[in-house]
Design an enzyme around this catalytic site. Structure first.
Site, PDB file in Angstrom:
ATOM      1  N   HIS A   1       0.815  -1.212   0.000  1.00 24.00           N
ATOM      2  CA  HIS A   1       0.000   0.000   0.000  1.00 24.00           C
ATOM      3  C   HIS A   1       0.851   1.265   0.000  1.00 24.00           C
ATOM      4  O   HIS A   1       0.380   2.320  -0.429  1.00 24.00           O
ATOM      5  CB  HIS A   1      -0.968  -0.015   1.182  1.00 24.00           C
ATOM      6  CG  HIS A   1      -2.121  -0.940   0.974  1.00 24.00           C
ATOM      7  ND1 HIS A   1      -3.385  -0.681   1.465  1.00 24.00           N
ATOM      8  CD2 HIS A   1      -2.216  -2.120   0.312  1.00 24.00           C
ATOM      9  CE1 HIS A   1      -4.198  -1.666   1.111  1.00 24.00           C
ATOM     10  NE2 HIS A   1      -3.504  -2.551   0.420  1.00 24.00           N
TER      11      HIS A   1
ATOM     12  N   HIS B   1      -2.045 -12.420  -2.741  1.00 25.96           N
ATOM     13  CA  HIS B   1      -3.071 -13.138  -1.988  1.00 25.96           C
ATOM     14  C   HIS B   1      -2.700 -14.593  -1.729  1.00 25.96           C
ATOM     15  O   HIS B   1      -3.517 -15.354  -1.222  1.00 25.96           O
ATOM     16  CB  HIS B   1      -4.410 -13.051  -2.732  1.00 25.96           C
ATOM     17  CG  HIS B   1      -4.953 -11.663  -2.792  1.00 25.96           C
ATOM     18  ND1 HIS B   1      -6.061 -11.310  -3.543  1.00 25.96           N
ATOM     19  CD2 HIS B   1      -4.549 -10.510  -2.193  1.00 25.96           C
ATOM     20  CE1 HIS B   1      -6.299 -10.017  -3.408  1.00 25.96           C
ATOM     21  NE2 HIS B   1      -5.388  -9.514  -2.597  1.00 25.96           N
TER      22      HIS B   1
END
Length: 721
Positions: free
Chosen positions: A96, A264
């Protein structure tokens, strides 16, 4: 002073908080120059003499990495690690931080440690990353200024992947911290978090219509809404947004698929609770929270009860292990929509064996259902992404390598050329997105080259304009562009309207043979010609000067240039050359401030450069707007003298054209644009213009112009810094 309980406040109420209205807010259309002075040295607690690169030389990299590996499995009671491993959290923090980068203006990214400050530290998509940074604090405290927060946060993601079994592609130190929020970054016009994405699209059904320079689909998100477009699950619609968003972050389909799957493969999402009961974000939290936000009063509020995105569950059977579990889970099961405990849309397997479920983050005796987000289902339902992911599944080694390279690109894209990289893990391979430029010669007779150029017949305007156009592409946001490499002679830059292709080709036809004759780079020759033009202009104004020059630039080739990635560097306006490609929603002067900030210039430097470029006749297309002088080609202060002369009046002709007339005779003397007149209308810029208009500032102006000019010409010479 009245100290009674009901007495008057001793300071202006709200004056030192955002709730206090700035006096300038009375005039919302007034040009705000703060963008040019965001990171003044006064905000830096380390002092003007601090050199991060020198501090890095003292860093024990292996000791730091050893400590960070230990941190990954050192679960803290105050914020326990999922399955006893902080890998997922640290990867999300690094992702992020780096993932806010967008190719359109080069802003965002993890290169400055900006995630420590608002608004990023309080974005909805960054819930709980305040804890990740605090977990790193003991290490930052130990190594001090020898490692920046920016480097540490990105390194944490790398170490996390390595500790879970991935062979990473490499890592570079070299990201210096900022000490003030990057308020010059435009994150969108919305006034509320997660406002419907329709607000930043002309047509939400066509993701390409997203407002530039934005990349994320909603205010407060890094990429796309994991529940679907505007929170409504539809993987094919989500696929279109994913493709556009990642393209705006410099990723192609294969890199996008690799990053999604690899991101993920480990960790989990958190949504086992009620989002509405979370406390305020860090920037709004009370002082006793000490920089923490989103306090969760539900049970322990952490571990299995943590709430971040609202989606709840892990993607794979073994969320702390780098393996092919993501593809096995995605393609070996059918998936159906469900709601998380927090009420968020997520996809869950229709049938799954208990042994294929991940265990609970706190109790390994309990199994939990895995999940997929709407963005994950893209890999199963979008034909292009599906084919890529099936290829990854069949070839684990290829997947790991593709992901490692994409992760390296994600976390290093905003660092600029490889010459800025530092440390033992810098990859030897040159990558095209690093905009490689070969080293150029520096052992040549500079005066002889200048003499040859001087005899070429090129005008001052030709030489100055070409050098400026070559250098002005530099962006301090991601360290791309600039004169090094002479990419102005390659596609796409040679055809940009702002570079005047016909004039550019004519000038290059003169300079390229000079470069060939002396065996030097065209890049050096272009800059030398610009310097020569400035010297000739100064001499015409009565000053003999030598513009400082640092040889050594190289010439890039077409093979070294990813032409598509250079398209966003195209100037659509250049106030310094008094040109706009077309009319825009924002004013010409705002566009100039944006370009100035990207080049790393201050307001006084901008003022000197504009005034000098005008009198040297460097306007785009040779227009006379703003050329307030009768001795064009001389580096005089005439632009400022005549702009501030009260013998003149100023008359508007249209939205971007004005006339300067003699006050007594009403005779038109010169024409001007908004860019020219803002240096007389804006109170701050006028104060600078008045300095140069003074009778005793002629020599000062020449020196100030030269200093600013050299700064632009050398902006991309990281070997000099």
């Amino acid at each position: 002073m009245n100290n009674s309980k009901n007495g008057k406040c001793p300071v202006m109420h709200g004056g030192n908080t955002e709730s206090g209205a700035s006096v300038t807010k009375w005039w919302p259309n007034s040009l705000n120059l703060d963008i040019l002075h965001q990171h003044d040295t006064k905000t830096n607690p380390l002092g003007e003499d601090f050199n991060y690169h020198e501090e890095l030389k003292k860093l024990d990299v292996e000791a730091l990495k050893k400590d960070m590996h230990a941190l990954m499995a050192d679960s803290q009671d105050w914020w326990p690690a999922d399955w006893g491993h902080y890998g997922g959290l640290m990867i999300r923090m690094a992702w992020h931080a780096a993932g806010s980068y967008r190719i359109s203006d080069g802003r965002g990214g993890g290169g400055t440690g900006n995630q420590r400050f608002a608004p990023l530290n309080s974005w909805p998509d960054n819930v709980s990353l305040d804890k990740a940074r605090r977990l790193l604090w003991p290490i930052k405290k130990k190594y001090g200024n020898k490692v920046s927060w920016a480097d540490l946060m990105i390194l944490a993601g790398n170490i996390a992947y390595e500790s879970m079994g991935l062979k990473t592609f490499g890592f570079s130190f070299g990201r210096a911290d900022i000490w003030h929020p990057e308020k010059d970054v435009y994150w969108g016009a919305e006034k509320e978090w997660l406002a419907p994405s329709d607000e930043r699209y002309e047509n939400v059904e066509d993701p390409s219509t997203m407002e530039n320079p934005l990349a994320a689909v909603q205010m407060g998100l890094i990429y796309v809404n994991p529940e679907g477009v505007n929170g409504k699950p539809d993987p094919l619609k989500t696929a279109a947004q994913v493709r556009e968003t990642f393209a705006r972050m410099a990723m192609n389909d294969e890199e996008t698929a690799a990053l999604t799957a690899g991101g993920h493969t480990v960790g989990k999402t958190h949504g086992n609770g009620d989002v509405s009961i979370l406390g305020p974000e860090p920037e709004a939290a009370p002082v006793e929270e000490q920089g923490f936000g989103w306090a969760n009063p539900h049970k322990s509020g952490k571990g299995r009860y943590a709430v971040t995105s609202g989606i709840e569950g892990a993607w794979t059977t073994h969320p702390t292990k780098w393996d092919m579990g993501y593809f096995e889970m995605l393609f070996n099961h059918e998936w159906a929509l469900a709601k998380s405990p927090a009420g968020a849309w997520q996809w869950e397997p229709v049938n799954i064996k208990e042994e294929d479920m991940p265990v609970d983050v706190e109790d390994p005796a309990i199994r939990r259902k895995p999940i997929m987000t709407d963005a994950d289902m893209v890999a199963k339902m979008d034909p292009a992404y599906r084919d890529i992911c099936l290829k990854f599944w069949k070839d684990p080694e290829y997947f790991s390598d593709t992901f490692a390279r994409a992760w390296f690109k994600l976390t290093h894209r905003d660092m600029g050329p490889k010459s800025r990289y530092f440390g033992p893990d810098v990859p030897g391979e040159d990558l095209i997105w690093q905009d490689p430029v070969p080293a150029g010669r520096s052992d040549y007779d500079v005066p002889a080259v200048k003499a040859k150029i001087a005899d070429s017949g090129l005008s001052i305007a030709d030489m100055v304009s070409t050098a400026w156009d070559s250098a002005r592409t530099f962006r301090g946001s991601d360290m791309r562009g600039g004169a090094n490499g002479a990419r102005i002679r390659l596609a796409p830059q040679k055809d940009w309207e702002g570079n005047e292709p016909k004039r550019l080709a004519r000038v290059l036809s003169v300079l390229e043979p000079v470069a060939k004759e002396f065996g030097i780079s065209v890049a050096d020759t272009i800059v030398l010609a610009g310097n020569l033009g400035v010297e000739q202009a100064a001499k015409a104004a009565g000053f003999d000067i030598t513009v400082p020059f640092a040889p050594g630039r190289g010439d890039a080739t077409d093979e070294m240039t990813d032409a598509d990635s250079f398209a966003p560097l195209e100037p659509l306006a250049d106030g310094y050359r008094n040109w706009m490609k077309k009319e825009y929603v924002v004013s010409a002067e705002e566009l100039m401030l944006d370009r100035t900030q990207l080049m790393g210039l201050t307001a006084p430097e901008m003022t000197a450069l504009v005034g000098g470029m005008r009198v040297m006749g460097a306007n785009h297309g040779g227009t006379k707007h703003g050329v307030f002088t009768n001795q064009q080609g001389a580096l005089t202060t005439d632009f400022f003298v005549n702009l501030t002369d009260m013998a003149n009046t100023w008359k508007k002709v249209d939205d971007n054209l004005y006339e300067i007339r003699d006050r007594k005779t009403d005779k038109a003397k010169w024409t001007a644009t908004r860019i020219d007149l803002v240096f007389g209308s804006n109170s701050i810029l006028r104060s600078y213009a008045e300095v140069y208009a003074q009778d005793d500032s002629k020599e000062k102006f020449v020196h100030d112009f030269v200093n600013a000019w050299v700064k632009v010409m050398n902006a991309d010479r990281f070997d000099l810094k």
